[in-house]
Design a protein around this motif. Structure first.
Motif, PDB file in Angstrom:
ATOM      1  N   ASP A   1       0.844  -1.197   0.000  1.00 38.51           N
ATOM      2  CA  ASP A   1       0.000   0.000   0.000  1.00 38.51           C
ATOM      3  C   ASP A   1       0.880   1.248   0.000  1.00 38.51           C
ATOM      4  O   ASP A   1       1.582   1.527   0.975  1.00 38.51           O
ATOM      5  CB  ASP A   1      -0.904  -0.015   1.230  1.00 38.51           C
ATOM      6  CG  ASP A   1      -1.875   1.144   1.242  1.00 38.51           C
ATOM      7  OD1 ASP A   1      -2.035   1.812   0.196  1.00 38.51           O
ATOM      8  OD2 ASP A   1      -2.490   1.374   2.298  1.00 38.51           O
TER       9      ASP A   1
ATOM     10  N   GLN B   1       0.341   4.144   2.666  1.00 36.08           N
ATOM     11  CA  GLN B   1       0.780   3.910   4.037  1.00 36.08           C
ATOM     12  C   GLN B   1       2.235   4.366   4.186  1.00 36.08           C
ATOM     13  O   GLN B   1       3.085   4.033   3.362  1.00 36.08           O
ATOM     14  CB  GLN B   1       0.654   2.423   4.365  1.00 36.08           C
ATOM     15  CG  GLN B   1       0.879   2.063   5.787  1.00 36.08           C
ATOM     16  CD  GLN B   1       0.659   0.579   6.021  1.00 36.08           C
ATOM     17  OE1 GLN B   1       0.766  -0.216   5.108  1.00 36.08           O
ATOM     18  NE2 GLN B   1       0.340   0.219   7.240  1.00 36.08           N
ATOM     19  N   LYS B   2       2.529   5.130   5.229  1.00 35.81           N
ATOM     20  CA  LYS B   2       3.892   5.591   5.466  1.00 35.81           C
ATOM     21  C   LYS B   2       4.793   4.385   5.750  1.00 35.81           C
ATOM     22  O   LYS B   2       4.349   3.363   6.259  1.00 35.81           O
ATOM     23  CB  LYS B   2       3.930   6.555   6.652  1.00 35.81           C
ATOM     24  CG  LYS B   2       3.312   7.894   6.353  1.00 35.81           C
ATOM     25  CD  LYS B   2       3.281   8.838   7.537  1.00 35.81           C
ATOM     26  CE  LYS B   2       4.410   8.674   8.494  1.00 35.81           C
ATOM     27  NZ  LYS B   2       4.387   9.644   9.599  1.00 35.81           N
TER      28      LYS B   2
ATOM     29  N   ASP C   1       7.066   3.968   7.977  1.00 39.47           N
ATOM     30  CA  ASP C   1       7.175   3.661   9.404  1.00 39.47           C
ATOM     31  C   ASP C   1       5.966   2.879   9.925  1.00 39.47           C
ATOM     32  O   ASP C   1       6.074   2.170  10.924  1.00 39.47           O
ATOM     33  CB  ASP C   1       7.329   4.943  10.215  1.00 39.47           C
ATOM     34  CG  ASP C   1       8.646   5.629   9.944  1.00 39.47           C
ATOM     35  OD1 ASP C   1       9.596   4.943   9.514  1.00 39.47           O
ATOM     36  OD2 ASP C   1       8.723   6.853  10.138  1.00 39.47           O
ATOM     37  N   ASP C   2       4.821   3.032   9.274  1.00 37.35           N
ATOM     38  CA  ASP C   2       3.604   2.371   9.733  1.00 37.35           C
ATOM     39  C   ASP C   2       3.416   0.974   9.138  1.00 37.35           C
ATOM     40  O   ASP C   2       2.470   0.275   9.493  1.00 37.35           O
ATOM     41  CB  ASP C   2       2.380   3.221   9.385  1.00 37.35           C
ATOM     42  CG  ASP C   2       2.406   4.566  10.090  1.00 37.35           C
ATOM     43  OD1 ASP C   2       3.068   4.679  11.141  1.00 37.35           O
ATOM     44  OD2 ASP C   2       1.771   5.513   9.586  1.00 37.35           O
ATOM     45  N   ARG C   3       4.275   0.572   8.252  1.00 36.71           N
ATOM     46  CA  ARG C   3       4.137  -0.735   7.611  1.00 36.71           C
ATOM     47  C   ARG C   3       4.576  -1.850   8.553  1.00 36.71           C
ATOM     48  O   ARG C   3       5.403  -1.638   9.439  1.00 36.71           O
ATOM     49  CB  ARG C   3       4.994  -0.802   6.348  1.00 36.71           C
ATOM     50  CG  ARG C   3       4.502   0.118   5.279  1.00 36.71           C
ATOM     51  CD  ARG C   3       5.348   0.002   4.059  1.00 36.71           C
ATOM     52  NE  ARG C   3       4.881   0.963   3.065  1.00 36.71           N
ATOM     53  CZ  ARG C   3       5.161   0.879   1.796  1.00 36.71           C
ATOM     54  NH1 ARG C   3       5.910  -0.090   1.342  1.00 36.71           N
ATOM     55  NH2 ARG C   3       4.691   1.774   0.964  1.00 36.71           N
ATOM     56  N   PRO C   4       4.061  -3.065   8.324  1.00 34.78           N
ATOM     57  CA  PRO C   4       4.542  -4.213   9.109  1.00 34.78           C
ATOM     58  C   PRO C   4       6.028  -4.464   8.837  1.00 34.78           C
ATOM     59  O   PRO C   4       6.554  -4.127   7.773  1.00 34.78           O
ATOM     60  CB  PRO C   4       3.695  -5.377   8.587  1.00 34.78           C
ATOM     61  CG  PRO C   4       2.527  -4.758   7.926  1.00 34.78           C
ATOM     62  CD  PRO C   4       2.958  -3.421   7.442  1.00 34.78           C
ATOM     63  N   THR C   5       6.681  -5.085   9.775  1.00 30.52           N
ATOM     64  CA  THR C   5       8.119  -5.313   9.683  1.00 30.52           C
ATOM     65  C   THR C   5       8.486  -6.152   8.470  1.00 30.52           C
ATOM     66  O   THR C   5       9.496  -5.887   7.810  1.00 30.52           O
ATOM     67  CB  THR C   5       8.620  -6.002  10.964  1.00 30.52           C
ATOM     68  OG1 THR C   5       8.248  -5.198  12.088  1.00 30.52           O
ATOM     69  CG2 THR C   5      10.127  -6.154  10.951  1.00 30.52           C
TER      70      THR C   5
ATOM     71  N   LYS D   1       8.710  -4.015   5.370  1.00 30.38           N
ATOM     72  CA  LYS D   1       9.926  -3.207   5.383  1.00 30.38           C
ATOM     73  C   LYS D   1      11.130  -4.056   5.000  1.00 30.38           C
ATOM     74  O   LYS D   1      11.991  -3.615   4.229  1.00 30.38           O
ATOM     75  CB  LYS D   1      10.150  -2.603   6.772  1.00 30.38           C
ATOM     76  CG  LYS D   1       9.144  -1.573   7.194  1.00 30.38           C
ATOM     77  CD  LYS D   1       9.476  -1.112   8.604  1.00 30.38           C
ATOM     78  CE  LYS D   1       8.392  -0.282   9.205  1.00 30.38           C
ATOM     79  NZ  LYS D   1       8.685   0.110  10.578  1.00 30.38           N
TER      80      LYS D   1
END
Length: 79
Positions: free
Chosen positions: A43, A46-47, A49-53, A56
């Motif tokens: 997505d 979505q920033k 930092d807010d994404r699931p690990t 990332k």
């Protein structure tokens, strides 16, 4: 740019990059793996930092591989 095809383009470019790595064509693999990062399969609204690990880590590992290939190309250029 968020389309329904980002995920498929990302996967296709990564597969092409892997194929070129197996053929030992580092430059071509570098191009395809690098371009794949432009097509974020997650997505985009979505920033980071807010994404699931795990999301990332997928992007960071892809970026680390691209940087590794850049260093290999530079090393091969001089030696």
């Amino acid at each position: 740019m968020k389309t329904q095809f980002n995920k498929y383009i990302y996967i296709a470019l990564n597969i092409l990059g892997i194929i070129y790595l197996k053929e030992k064509s580092i430059g071509q693999a570098l191009i395809y793996l690098g371009i794949a990062l432009a097509f974020d399969p997650f997505d985009t609204n979505q920033k980071f930092d807010d994404r699931p690990t795990w999301q990332k880590m997928v992007l960071i590992v892809n970026l680390a591989i691209v940087f590794g290939l850049i260093f290999i190309e530079i090393f091969n250029l001089f030696f």
